[in-house]
Every structure is written in C-alpha cells, then in structure tokens.
Motif scaffolding. Structure first.
Motif, PDB file in Angstrom:
ATOM      1  N   SER A  74       0.834  -1.207   0.000  1.00  0.00           N
ATOM      2  CA  SER A  74       0.000   0.000   0.000  1.00  0.00           C
ATOM      3  C   SER A  74       0.866   1.253   0.000  1.00  0.00           C
ATOM      4  CB  SER A  74      -0.913   0.001   1.228  1.00  0.00           C
ATOM      5  OG  SER A  74      -0.135   0.181   2.403  1.00  0.00           O
ATOM      6  N   GLN A  75       0.237   2.376  -0.252  1.00  0.00           N
ATOM      7  CA  GLN A  75       0.955   3.652  -0.276  1.00  0.00           C
ATOM      8  C   GLN A  75       1.584   3.941   1.079  1.00  0.00           C
ATOM      9  OE1 GLN A  75       1.274   5.316  -3.298  1.00  0.00           O
ATOM     10  NE2 GLN A  75       2.910   6.260  -2.127  1.00  0.00           N
ATOM     11  N   ARG A  76       0.910   3.545   2.154  1.00  0.00           N
ATOM     12  CA  ARG A  76       1.438   3.750   3.507  1.00  0.00           C
ATOM     13  C   ARG A  76       2.775   3.038   3.688  1.00  0.00           C
ATOM     14  NH1 ARG A  76       1.402   0.506   7.619  1.00  0.00           N
ATOM     15  NH2 ARG A  76      -0.074  -0.907   6.665  1.00  0.00           N
ATOM     16  N   VAL A  77       2.840   1.782   3.252  1.00  0.00           N
ATOM     17  CA  VAL A  77       4.075   0.999   3.375  1.00  0.00           C
ATOM     18  C   VAL A  77       5.149   1.561   2.448  1.00  0.00           C
ATOM     19  CG1 VAL A  77       5.106  -1.300   3.081  1.00  0.00           C
ATOM     20  CG2 VAL A  77       2.830  -1.082   4.097  1.00  0.00           C
ATOM     21  N   LEU A  78       4.768   1.930   1.231  1.00  0.00           N
ATOM     22  CA  LEU A  78       5.738   2.502   0.293  1.00  0.00           C
ATOM     23  C   LEU A  78       6.324   3.800   0.841  1.00  0.00           C
ATOM     24  CD1 LEU A  78       4.008   1.882  -3.167  1.00  0.00           C
ATOM     25  CD2 LEU A  78       5.793   0.522  -2.055  1.00  0.00           C
ATOM     26  N   ASN A  79       5.486   4.638   1.436  1.00  0.00           N
ATOM     27  CA  ASN A  79       5.975   5.886   2.027  1.00  0.00           C
ATOM     28  C   ASN A  79       6.938   5.611   3.181  1.00  0.00           C
ATOM     29  OD1 ASN A  79       4.540   7.454   0.231  1.00  0.00           O
ATOM     30  ND2 ASN A  79       2.814   7.772   1.622  1.00  0.00           N
ATOM     31  N   ALA A  80       6.632   4.618   3.995  1.00  0.00           N
ATOM     32  CA  ALA A  80       7.524   4.253   5.103  1.00  0.00           C
ATOM     33  C   ALA A  80       8.858   3.743   4.569  1.00  0.00           C
ATOM     34  CB  ALA A  80       6.860   3.209   5.991  1.00  0.00           C
ATOM     35  N   LEU A  81       8.829   2.967   3.504  1.00  0.00           N
ATOM     36  CA  LEU A  81      10.071   2.464   2.904  1.00  0.00           C
ATOM     37  C   LEU A  81      10.890   3.595   2.293  1.00  0.00           C
ATOM     38  CD1 LEU A  81       8.849  -0.842   1.245  1.00  0.00           C
ATOM     39  CD2 LEU A  81      10.527  -0.630   3.089  1.00  0.00           C
ATOM     40  N   LYS A  82      10.214   4.570   1.690  1.00  0.00           N
ATOM     41  CA  LYS A  82      10.928   5.720   1.136  1.00  0.00           C
ATOM     42  C   LYS A  82      11.606   6.514   2.241  1.00  0.00           C
ATOM     43  CE  LYS A  82       7.563   6.684  -2.425  1.00  0.00           C
ATOM     44  NZ  LYS A  82       6.634   7.700  -2.908  1.00  0.00           N
ATOM     45  N   ALA A  83      10.906   6.692   3.356  1.00  0.00           N
ATOM     46  CA  ALA A  83      11.430   7.493   4.457  1.00  0.00           C
ATOM     47  C   ALA A  83      12.589   6.795   5.163  1.00  0.00           C
ATOM     48  CB  ALA A  83      10.321   7.806   5.453  1.00  0.00           C
ATOM     49  N   SER A  84      12.429   5.513   5.451  1.00  0.00           N
ATOM     50  CA  SER A  84      13.457   4.789   6.192  1.00  0.00           C
ATOM     51  C   SER A  84      13.286   3.284   5.978  1.00  0.00           C
ATOM     52  CB  SER A  84      13.358   5.123   7.680  1.00  0.00           C
ATOM     53  OG  SER A  84      14.294   4.368   8.414  1.00  0.00           O
ATOM     54  N   PRO A  85      13.928   2.737   4.945  1.00  0.00           N
ATOM     55  CA  PRO A  85      13.746   1.314   4.628  1.00  0.00           C
ATOM     56  C   PRO A  85      14.095   0.386   5.796  1.00  0.00           C
ATOM     57  CG  PRO A  85      15.019   2.386   2.908  1.00  0.00           C
ATOM     58  CD  PRO A  85      14.831   3.378   4.006  1.00  0.00           C
ATOM     59  N   ARG A  86      15.068   0.784   6.600  1.00  0.00           N
ATOM     60  CA  ARG A  86      15.527  -0.049   7.711  1.00  0.00           C
ATOM     61  C   ARG A  86      14.463  -0.199   8.793  1.00  0.00           C
ATOM     62  NH1 ARG A  86      17.835  -0.130  12.608  1.00  0.00           N
ATOM     63  NH2 ARG A  86      19.691  -1.392  12.919  1.00  0.00           N
ATOM     64  N   SER A  87      13.584   0.786   8.929  1.00  0.00           N
ATOM     65  CA  SER A  87      12.614   0.786  10.024  1.00  0.00           C
ATOM     66  C   SER A  87      11.363  -0.051   9.758  1.00  0.00           C
ATOM     67  CB  SER A  87      12.195   2.220  10.351  1.00  0.00           C
ATOM     68  OG  SER A  87      11.462   2.751   9.274  1.00  0.00           O
ATOM     69  N   VAL A  88      11.171  -0.518   8.542  1.00  0.00           N
ATOM     70  CA  VAL A  88       9.952  -1.249   8.199  1.00  0.00           C
ATOM     71  C   VAL A  88      10.139  -2.746   8.452  1.00  0.00           C
ATOM     72  CG1 VAL A  88       8.298  -1.761   6.363  1.00  0.00           C
ATOM     73  CG2 VAL A  88       9.370   0.490   6.472  1.00  0.00           C
ATOM     74  N   GLU A 109       1.394  -2.517 -13.701  1.00  0.00           N
ATOM     75  CA  GLU A 109       2.552  -1.719 -14.107  1.00  0.00           C
ATOM     76  C   GLU A 109       2.583  -0.497 -13.210  1.00  0.00           C
ATOM     77  OE1 GLU A 109       2.882  -0.876 -18.255  1.00  0.00           O
ATOM     78  OE2 GLU A 109       2.189  -2.878 -18.798  1.00  0.00           O
ATOM     79  N   ASP A 110       3.481  -0.495 -12.240  1.00  0.00           N
ATOM     80  CA  ASP A 110       3.558   0.599 -11.282  1.00  0.00           C
ATOM     81  C   ASP A 110       5.021   0.923 -11.033  1.00  0.00           C
ATOM     82  OD1 ASP A 110       3.549   2.258  -8.989  1.00  0.00           O
ATOM     83  OD2 ASP A 110       1.627   1.416  -8.362  1.00  0.00           O
ATOM     84  N   GLU A 111       5.493   1.971 -11.698  1.00  0.00           N
ATOM     85  CA  GLU A 111       6.909   2.355 -11.589  1.00  0.00           C
ATOM     86  C   GLU A 111       7.308   2.725 -10.172  1.00  0.00           C
ATOM     87  OE1 GLU A 111       9.409   2.144 -13.826  1.00  0.00           O
ATOM     88  OE2 GLU A 111       7.927   1.101 -15.035  1.00  0.00           O
ATOM     89  N   GLU A 112       6.388   3.312  -9.416  1.00  0.00           N
ATOM     90  CA  GLU A 112       6.716   3.698  -8.050  1.00  0.00           C
ATOM     91  C   GLU A 112       7.054   2.467  -7.210  1.00  0.00           C
ATOM     92  OE1 GLU A 112       5.065   6.221  -4.224  1.00  0.00           O
ATOM     93  OE2 GLU A 112       3.605   5.385  -5.640  1.00  0.00           O
ATOM     94  N   ILE A 113       6.267   1.414  -7.338  1.00  0.00           N
ATOM     95  CA  ILE A 113       6.542   0.198  -6.580  1.00  0.00           C
ATOM     96  C   ILE A 113       7.887  -0.377  -6.988  1.00  0.00           C
ATOM     97  CG2 ILE A 113       5.812  -2.179  -6.132  1.00  0.00           C
ATOM     98  CD1 ILE A 113       2.927  -1.251  -6.326  1.00  0.00           C
ATOM     99  N   VAL A 114       8.173  -0.401  -8.275  1.00  0.00           N
ATOM    100  CA  VAL A 114       9.467  -0.901  -8.759  1.00  0.00           C
ATOM    101  C   VAL A 114      10.609  -0.110  -8.124  1.00  0.00           C
ATOM    102  CG1 VAL A 114      10.974  -1.128 -10.782  1.00  0.00           C
ATOM    103  CG2 VAL A 114       8.562  -1.728 -10.964  1.00  0.00           C
ATOM    104  N   ASP A 115      10.526   1.207  -8.186  1.00  0.00           N
ATOM    105  CA  ASP A 115      11.589   2.056  -7.659  1.00  0.00           C
ATOM    106  C   ASP A 115      11.760   1.894  -6.151  1.00  0.00           C
ATOM    107  OD1 ASP A 115      11.951   2.994 -10.230  1.00  0.00           O
ATOM    108  OD2 ASP A 115      10.827   4.859  -9.903  1.00  0.00           O
ATOM    109  N   VAL A 116      10.650   1.887  -5.425  1.00  0.00           N
ATOM    110  CA  VAL A 116      10.722   1.785  -3.964  1.00  0.00           C
ATOM    111  C   VAL A 116      11.279   0.430  -3.543  1.00  0.00           C
ATOM    112  CG1 VAL A 116       9.363   1.724  -1.833  1.00  0.00           C
ATOM    113  CG2 VAL A 116       8.917   3.481  -3.548  1.00  0.00           C
ATOM    114  N   LEU A 117      10.813  -0.648  -4.151  1.00  0.00           N
ATOM    115  CA  LEU A 117      11.315  -1.978  -3.790  1.00  0.00           C
ATOM    116  C   LEU A 117      12.791  -2.124  -4.129  1.00  0.00           C
ATOM    117  CD1 LEU A 117       8.403  -4.413  -4.716  1.00  0.00           C
ATOM    118  CD2 LEU A 117       8.932  -3.342  -2.530  1.00  0.00           C
TER     119      LEU A 117
END
Length: 177
Positions: A74-88, A109-117
C-alpha cells in the motif's frame, strides 16, 4: 515465478490479496463469509494470489474479479520504505515481501513500486551484509532489524554470514602456512 516444487513460490502464491467481484456468482458466498449464499457483484474479499490472478486475467476485460494492490504494498508501506527502509518490518507485512512484490508487478505496471522496492532492497541489503559480517551487531542493536527481514533477505543474510565465516577460516589457514 519459481519452480513448481519451490516452497517459497508456493507460500507466496498462497498470500491473500484483496479483490472485488465484478459480477454475481451463485454459491460462492462462503468466500466472503456468507455461507451457502451467492457472491454479489461489488463484494470485496481476499483470495489467495494464485486464484485471484487466474480469475482476474482469465477472461480479459470480462474477468469475474478485479485484483487490488495488497496492503503489504500500500501507499502507507511505500511511504515508510521511502522514508526509512531499515525501520519497516517487512516480515510483518508479508513473509515473502519481495516475492509478493515481484508477482504483483507481473500483474500491475507501477513504476513507483518498482523504484521503492529496488531502492529499499539495496539499502537493506547493505545493512544485512553488515550484520552478517559482524555477528556482535546482529546480537545487539541489529536484532530488531533482523527479526523484520523477509525470506529473500534471510537467504542473503545466510549467504553473507557463511561466506564471511569461510573467509575467516581461510585467513586462519593462510596465517598457519
């Protein structure tokens, strides 16, 4: 997608994902808790990924269900990963988080998910390798982080740990010569 006998692929495919039924289906109400009833059009429920995928792509535009992005991505998890991947805590999101992400990206097809992961895996891999090479760190402040790593990251940790151990043993043998 892994081989037919790969337990990690089987467990990933059994992960429940949210779907919406696009038509009414007689007798399937038990999937949404309506024992003996019909599945009404517009009903949201969670199905195993393997079943949801088959139903969502089976008939093209007239597929019986629409597959939605799982909460783990979800966007919530993606935002948390963007902010601090280590904390998730990825394991808390899905034990096979990256495999689930890969399977979902086969369908969306979601480029944001690709980039964040991709970025999250890179940053977390460096942290995992650090803990694998420094066992004291894995027992101390890194213990919480290591409890939240997913199965792909656990494989990475085991490989890095065993290679560090083999290197120490080899260096010990070289000093004896």
């Amino acid at each position: 997608m892994g081989s037919y006998y790969d337990i990690d692929s089987i467990l990933t495919d059994s992960q429940k994902v949210p779907c919406t039924f696009e038509l009414s289906v007689p007798g399937l109400g038990y999937l949404s808790g309506n024992a003996g009833g019909d599945m009404k059009q517009g009903t949201r429920c969670e199905l195993p990924l393997w079943l949801a995928e088959m139903l969502a792509v089976s008939l093209g535009n007239s597929a019986p269900i629409t597959l939605d992005i799982p909460d783990a991505l979800s966007q919530r998890v993606l935002n948390a990963l963007k902010a601090s991947p280590r904390s998730v805590d990825l394991r808390g999101q899905a034990p096979h988080f990256y495999r689930l992400g890969t399977r979902i990206l086969d369908l969306f097809e979601d480029e944001e998910i690709v980039d964040v992961l991709t970025e999250s895996f890179k940053k977390r891999a460096a942290e995992i390798a650090d803990h694998a090479y420094n066992p004291r760190g894995a027992l101390g402040e890194g213990a919480d982080f290591l409890q939240g790593i997913d199965e792909s990251e656990r494989e990475l940790f085991r490989a890095a740990h065993s290679s560090a151990k083999a290197m120490r043993e080899w260096m010990g043998e070289m000093k004896k010569k």
